[in-house]
Design a protein around this motif. Structure first.
Motif, PDB file in Angstrom:
ATOM      1  N   HIS A   1      36.130  29.498  46.006  1.00  0.00           N
ATOM      2  CA  HIS A   1      36.471  29.075  44.638  1.00  0.00           C
ATOM      3  C   HIS A   1      35.345  28.214  44.083  1.00  0.00           C
ATOM      4  O   HIS A   1      34.181  28.399  44.457  1.00  0.00           O
ATOM      5  CB  HIS A   1      37.836  28.367  44.601  1.00  0.00           C
TER       6      HIS A   1
ATOM      7  N   PHE B   1      37.903  34.637  39.819  1.00  0.00           N
ATOM      8  CA  PHE B   1      39.054  34.373  40.697  1.00  0.00           C
ATOM      9  C   PHE B   1      39.745  35.681  41.064  1.00  0.00           C
ATOM     10  O   PHE B   1      40.109  35.902  42.223  1.00  0.00           O
ATOM     11  CB  PHE B   1      40.062  33.449  39.993  1.00  0.00           C
TER      12      PHE B   1
ATOM     13  N   THR C   1      37.501  35.816  44.516  1.00  0.00           N
ATOM     14  CA  THR C   1      38.400  34.955  45.300  1.00  0.00           C
ATOM     15  C   THR C   1      39.504  35.765  45.964  1.00  0.00           C
ATOM     16  O   THR C   1      39.723  35.663  47.180  1.00  0.00           O
ATOM     17  CB  THR C   1      39.003  33.863  44.406  1.00  0.00           C
TER      18      THR C   1
END
Length: 424
Positions: free
Chosen positions: A377, A398, A402
């Motif tokens: 992150h 993200f 991520t």
């Protein structure tokens, strides 16, 4: 996450502000200032030349038609260009000793392929990045694995074979996620958005429209593959010649690529060439600011001892033994952001418990390596490199980087567990 994704504050400012706030909460206000400046400096010294040169090479090759030529070759020789990108990242991140280098080198090709195949760039960038991370995290002699192998006295041949066999399906998992991400993105994009993007693409092409001939293949490939060859020669020999060591340094290798890309772009004319280089350098400055902010936050979190505290907390629970190394590494990775640093710290926490856990060293290492996928992150420099070079918003990073890394981490841990229960 709140400041960048929700409140839309610039990532650099949000990272620095959170670094200061974290240091004050930890009772280290003076140490925080020193940690922030050191974190900024260490990241800048590692990536300033590489990112700037990569930006220049990518933009010049795109403008001269070299990137289009390479993309055409990949489409011609590969039935599945997305899988080819994933394979490129997988094969080159360990020889380069850096998955970030592999990504920086090939992300312009990934973006060109996205345009040629009408795929979202989020899909091609994710396929490339996740392939590079898969081998870097799991395959010996990657920097992630090599230090832990020595500390835990693992058998190198067994570690290499097991790591490779786990890394291949993990990389394919990343490819499948990238493909699903692209299909989902295409379904969510309306016709109006597609028309707007096509209009923007036409305008971008017209800005640097030139009558220059298409480059020869040598001119198109040399700015990318000559640096690769130099780096391979340096890493391939334990005691390389001084000239090879000099040319194989990633900074010098990328500068060589810039010179070759300028030579290839000479047909554009000096004024257009100068404007393109200035544009590339300005863009790399924005990327470097975000990177340095991530380095500052990682360094600040390191002085708090939060990663070690989380690791010790997991060790106190009555969990399956094979899960403990994974969770310790995941906690460290989530807190401080660097995969290499995670695997420098995690073995020292696990080593006193190794007899009690009763796991083979190779399984211990691969379980910890699986934890380094979780969670990438805002304190991970690659989070910002990935997003900026692929032209993605933090919320998209993200969703792609991520979540994709987390999925691969879970897949890797399940494969390592299956290997242990079946063959040990």
């Amino acid at each position: 996450m709140l400041l960048t994704a929700r409140l839309r504050l610039h990532p650099f400012l949000s990272l620095i502000l959170v670094s200061v706030f974290t240091g004050i909460l930890a009772g280290e206000p003076l140490g925080t200032v020193e940690a922030i400046t050191k974190g900024l400096g260490s990241v800048f010294s590692r990536f300033a030349i590489i990112i700037t040169c990569g930006s220049v090479i990518g933009l010049l090759l795109q403008s001269t038609g070299g990137m289009s030529l390479i993309a055409s070759d990949i489409i011609r020789f590969s039935r599945n260009p997305l899988l080819a990108l994933n394979l490129l990242g997988f094969l080159l991140s360990v020889p380069l000793m850096c998955y970030i280098l592999a990504y920086v080198i090939f992300i312009p090709i990934a973006k060109e392929l996205a345009a040629r195949l009408d795929n979202p760039s989020i899909s091609t960038a994710t396929a490339l990045a996740l392939g590079a991370v898969a081998s870097f995290n799991l395959v010996y002699p990657s920097p992630v694995v090599i230090s832990a192998a020595g500390e835990l006295s693992a058998r190198i041949d067994r570690l290499f074979i097991l790591g490779f066999l786990v890394a291949v399906p993990v990389s394919i998992t990343g490819y499948l996620y990238a493909r699903w991400l692209g299909e989902t993105e295409l379904r969510s994009i309306s016709n109006k958005v597609n028309e707007k993007r096509a209009e923007i693409r036409r305008k971008n092409i017209e800005v640097y429209k030139s009558t220059a001939e298409k480059p020869r293949r040598l001119e198109a490939y040399s700015p990318i593959f000559f640096p690769l060859i130099f780096i391979f020669f340096k890493t391939g020999f334990e005691h390389s010649y001084p000239m090879l060591a000099f040319l194989g340094d990633p900074n010098i290798a990328f500068l060589t690529g810039v010179i070759l890309s300028i030579f290839s772009g000479r047909r554009l004319g000096s004024s257009v060439l100068r404007e393109l280089i200035e544009k590339a350098v300005r863009r790399s400055g924005v990327v470097l600011l975000d990177l340095c902010g991530g380095g500052a936050l990682g360094a600040t979190l390191a002085i708090t001892g939060a990663g070690e505290a989380l690791g010790q907390l997991f060790l106190q629970f009555s969990l399956p033994h094979i899960l403990i190394p994974f969770l310790v590494a995941a906690a460290l990775q989530t807190v401080q952001g660097s995969r290499v640093v995670t695997m420098l710290i995690a073995p020292s926490l696990i080593l006193p418990l190794a007899p009690q856990l009763g796991l083979p060293p190779e399984i211990l290492i691969l379980s910890m390596a699986s934890g380094t996928f979780v969670v990438s992150h805002v304190n991970d420099p690659f989070f910002w490199i990935f997003g900026e070079l692929a032209d993605l918003e933090p919320s998209e990073v993200f969703r792609s980087n991520t979540f994709g890394n987390a999925l691969m981490g879970i897949a890797s841990f399940l494969l390592v567990s299956a290997t242990y229960f079946l063959f040990y």
